[in-house]
Design a protein around this motif. Structure first.
Motif, PDB file in Angstrom:
ATOM      1  N   LEU A   1       0.823  -1.212   0.000  1.00 20.81           N
ATOM      2  CA  LEU A   1       0.000   0.000   0.000  1.00 20.81           C
ATOM      3  C   LEU A   1       0.859   1.266   0.000  1.00 20.81           C
ATOM      4  CD1 LEU A   1      -2.798  -1.083   2.516  1.00 20.81           C
ATOM      5  CD2 LEU A   1      -2.987  -0.851   0.016  1.00 20.81           C
ATOM      6  N   LEU A   2       1.976   1.202   0.695  1.00 22.38           N
ATOM      7  CA  LEU A   2       2.912   2.326   0.728  1.00 22.38           C
ATOM      8  C   LEU A   2       3.434   2.636  -0.673  1.00 22.38           C
ATOM      9  CD1 LEU A   2       4.748   4.249   2.487  1.00 22.38           C
ATOM     10  CD2 LEU A   2       6.363   2.381   2.501  1.00 22.38           C
ATOM     11  N   TRP A   3       3.862   1.607  -1.402  1.00 16.19           N
ATOM     12  CA  TRP A   3       4.385   1.822  -2.756  1.00 16.19           C
ATOM     13  C   TRP A   3       3.281   2.188  -3.738  1.00 16.19           C
ATOM     14  CZ3 TRP A   3       8.898   3.508  -3.238  1.00 16.19           C
ATOM     15  CH2 TRP A   3       9.871   3.144  -2.301  1.00 16.19           C
ATOM     16  N   LEU A   4       2.042   1.748  -3.475  1.00 12.09           N
ATOM     17  CA  LEU A   4       0.902   2.194  -4.274  1.00 12.09           C
ATOM     18  C   LEU A   4       0.679   3.695  -4.056  1.00 12.09           C
ATOM     19  CD1 LEU A   4      -1.449   1.380  -6.145  1.00 12.09           C
ATOM     20  CD2 LEU A   4      -2.793   0.954  -4.080  1.00 12.09           C
ATOM     21  N   CYS A   5       0.869   4.134  -2.826  1.00  7.59           N
ATOM     22  CA  CYS A   5       0.763   5.559  -2.506  1.00  7.59           C
ATOM     23  C   CYS A   5       1.838   6.362  -3.243  1.00  7.59           C
ATOM     24  CB  CYS A   5       0.880   5.761  -0.992  1.00  7.59           C
ATOM     25  SG  CYS A   5       0.862   7.473  -0.466  1.00  7.59           S
ATOM     26  N   VAL A   6       3.060   5.850  -3.283  1.00  5.25           N
ATOM     27  CA  VAL A   6       4.143   6.531  -4.001  1.00  5.25           C
ATOM     28  C   VAL A   6       3.806   6.627  -5.490  1.00  5.25           C
ATOM     29  CG1 VAL A   6       6.565   6.331  -4.720  1.00  5.25           C
ATOM     30  CG2 VAL A   6       5.937   5.939  -2.332  1.00  5.25           C
ATOM     31  N   ALA A   7       3.292   5.537  -6.061  1.00  9.25           N
ATOM     32  CA  ALA A   7       2.922   5.543  -7.477  1.00  9.25           C
ATOM     33  C   ALA A   7       1.797   6.543  -7.746  1.00  9.25           C
ATOM     34  CB  ALA A   7       2.511   4.138  -7.926  1.00  9.25           C
ATOM     35  N   ALA A   8       0.826   6.602  -6.844  1.00  8.64           N
ATOM     36  CA  ALA A   8      -0.274   7.560  -7.003  1.00  8.64           C
ATOM     37  C   ALA A   8       0.236   8.994  -6.915  1.00  8.64           C
ATOM     38  CB  ALA A   8      -1.348   7.307  -5.945  1.00  8.64           C
ATOM     39  N   GLN A   9       1.162   9.252  -5.986  1.00  8.69           N
ATOM     40  CA  GLN A   9       1.745  10.597  -5.875  1.00  8.69           C
ATOM     41  C   GLN A   9       2.448  10.986  -7.172  1.00  8.69           C
ATOM     42  OE1 GLN A   9       1.781  13.066  -3.594  1.00  8.69           O
ATOM     43  NE2 GLN A   9       0.369  11.966  -2.276  1.00  8.69           N
ATOM     44  N   ALA A  10       3.212  10.063  -7.729  1.00  2.00           N
ATOM     45  CA  ALA A  10       3.919  10.332  -8.984  1.00  2.00           C
ATOM     46  C   ALA A  10       2.925  10.589 -10.119  1.00  2.00           C
ATOM     47  CB  ALA A  10       4.848   9.171  -9.328  1.00  2.00           C
ATOM     48  N   ALA A  11       1.861   9.788 -10.192  1.00  4.54           N
ATOM     49  CA  ALA A  11       0.856   9.971 -11.241  1.00  4.54           C
ATOM     50  C   ALA A  11       0.142  11.308 -11.088  1.00  4.54           C
ATOM     51  CB  ALA A  11      -0.152   8.819 -11.203  1.00  4.54           C
ATOM     52  N   PHE A  12      -0.232  11.655  -9.872  1.00  3.43           N
ATOM     53  CA  PHE A  12      -0.896  12.942  -9.644  1.00  3.43           C
ATOM     54  C   PHE A  12       0.020  14.103 -10.025  1.00  3.43           C
ATOM     55  CE2 PHE A  12      -3.653  10.908  -6.145  1.00  3.43           C
ATOM     56  CZ  PHE A  12      -4.607  10.540  -7.074  1.00  3.43           C
ATOM     57  N   PHE A  13       1.297  13.989  -9.695  1.00  4.08           N
ATOM     58  CA  PHE A  13       2.247  15.044 -10.035  1.00  4.08           C
ATOM     59  C   PHE A  13       2.313  15.231 -11.555  1.00  4.08           C
ATOM     60  CE2 PHE A  13       6.420  16.583 -11.230  1.00  4.08           C
ATOM     61  CZ  PHE A  13       6.532  17.729 -10.454  1.00  4.08           C
ATOM     62  N   VAL A  14       2.461  14.122 -12.272  1.00  2.00           N
ATOM     63  CA  VAL A  14       2.555  14.195 -13.738  1.00  2.00           C
ATOM     64  C   VAL A  14       1.262  14.758 -14.327  1.00  2.00           C
ATOM     65  CG1 VAL A  14       2.725  12.795 -15.840  1.00  2.00           C
ATOM     66  CG2 VAL A  14       4.300  12.400 -13.942  1.00  2.00           C
ATOM     67  N   LEU A  15       0.119  14.274 -13.871  1.00  5.92           N
ATOM     68  CA  LEU A  15      -1.161  14.742 -14.409  1.00  5.92           C
ATOM     69  C   LEU A  15      -1.441  16.203 -14.063  1.00  5.92           C
ATOM     70  CD1 LEU A  15      -3.400  11.600 -13.830  1.00  5.92           C
ATOM     71  CD2 LEU A  15      -2.498  12.468 -16.000  1.00  5.92           C
ATOM     72  N   ALA A  16      -0.912  16.680 -12.935  1.00  8.50           N
ATOM     73  CA  ALA A  16      -1.142  18.065 -12.536  1.00  8.50           C
ATOM     74  C   ALA A  16      -0.310  19.054 -13.342  1.00  8.50           C
ATOM     75  CB  ALA A  16      -0.851  18.238 -11.044  1.00  8.50           C
ATOM     76  N   TRP A  17       0.786  18.589 -13.945  1.00  7.38           N
ATOM     77  CA  TRP A  17       1.683  19.532 -14.617  1.00  7.38           C
ATOM     78  C   TRP A  17       1.867  19.283 -16.105  1.00  7.38           C
ATOM     79  CZ3 TRP A  17       2.052  23.867 -12.446  1.00  7.38           C
ATOM     80  CH2 TRP A  17       1.977  23.963 -11.064  1.00  7.38           C
ATOM     81  N   THR A  18       1.138  18.350 -16.669  1.00  6.99           N
ATOM     82  CA  THR A  18       1.196  18.136 -18.115  1.00  6.99           C
ATOM     83  C   THR A  18      -0.125  18.577 -18.727  1.00  6.99           C
ATOM     84  OG1 THR A  18       0.383  15.869 -17.948  1.00  6.99           O
ATOM     85  CG2 THR A  18       2.780  16.182 -17.915  1.00  6.99           C
TER      86      THR A  18
END
Length: 174
Positions: free
Chosen positions: A9-26
């Motif tokens: 779940l921790l690494w799923l959270c990291v992946a979600a953070q990375a996805a949100f970051f990319v989607l927020a700035w592209t």
């Protein structure tokens, strides 16, 4: 709950953070059927990122990246702590260090997340791309709670250090 599940779940959270970051700035806006998903950075109105020039989005992403990287570092240290717990190294100096680093990184990430929106607005205005944004500084209750929890984790690490010291002292008497 098993440590392996928590780590997943921790690494799923990291992946979600990375996805949100990319989607927020592209400029990419995912869609599901007729619905579109608009991810925006904190403090930006919906659709505002699409109105930004590519250089302004890059500037915004560069200013938001430290917050995300510090949080990912803290989550990595939490993963290391969970691995130590799995090996039954509950009060080792390494475990205490991992917990302290996790709390510190989470605290720093929270502070950066509070400072980033006004700094971004100012930077975009100076670059000539932030005309539609208003300057505001905000702290929400979740951020305040997270700051309190980080302080509690620091207290817990001090208690863990003291327990470790007492255990080593008692082992010396036996």
């Amino acid at each position: 709950m098993k440590i392996t599940l928590i780590r997943a779940l921790l690494w799923l959270c990291v992946a979600a953070q990375a996805a949100f970051f990319v989607l927020a700035w592209t400029a990419y806006t995912p869609s599901i059927g007729s619905m579109t998903i608009d991810m925006t950075a904190i403090g930006m109105p919906f659709g505002a990122r699409l109105a930004l020039t590519p250089s302004a989005r890059l500037l915004g992403a560069a200013l938001a990246l430290p917050t995300t990287l510090v949080l990912v570092y803290g989550l990595w240290r939490l993963d290391r702590l969970l691995l130590n717990f799995h090996r039954r190294e509950l009060f080792s100096a390494q475990s205490i260090g991992h917990l302290r680093a996790f709390a510190g990184a989470t605290l720093l990430s929270t502070a950066l997340s509070i400072a980033e929106p006004p700094v971004r607005t100012l930077a975009l205005r100076l670059a000539g791309d932030g005309g539609g944004q208003h300057f505001a500084v905000g702290v929400n209750s979740e951020q305040l709670m997270l700051i309190l929890v980080c302080g509690m984790f620091y207290l817990i690490t001090r208690l863990m250090q003291e327990g470790r010291r007492l255990r080593e002292e008692n082992e010396g008497f036996v």
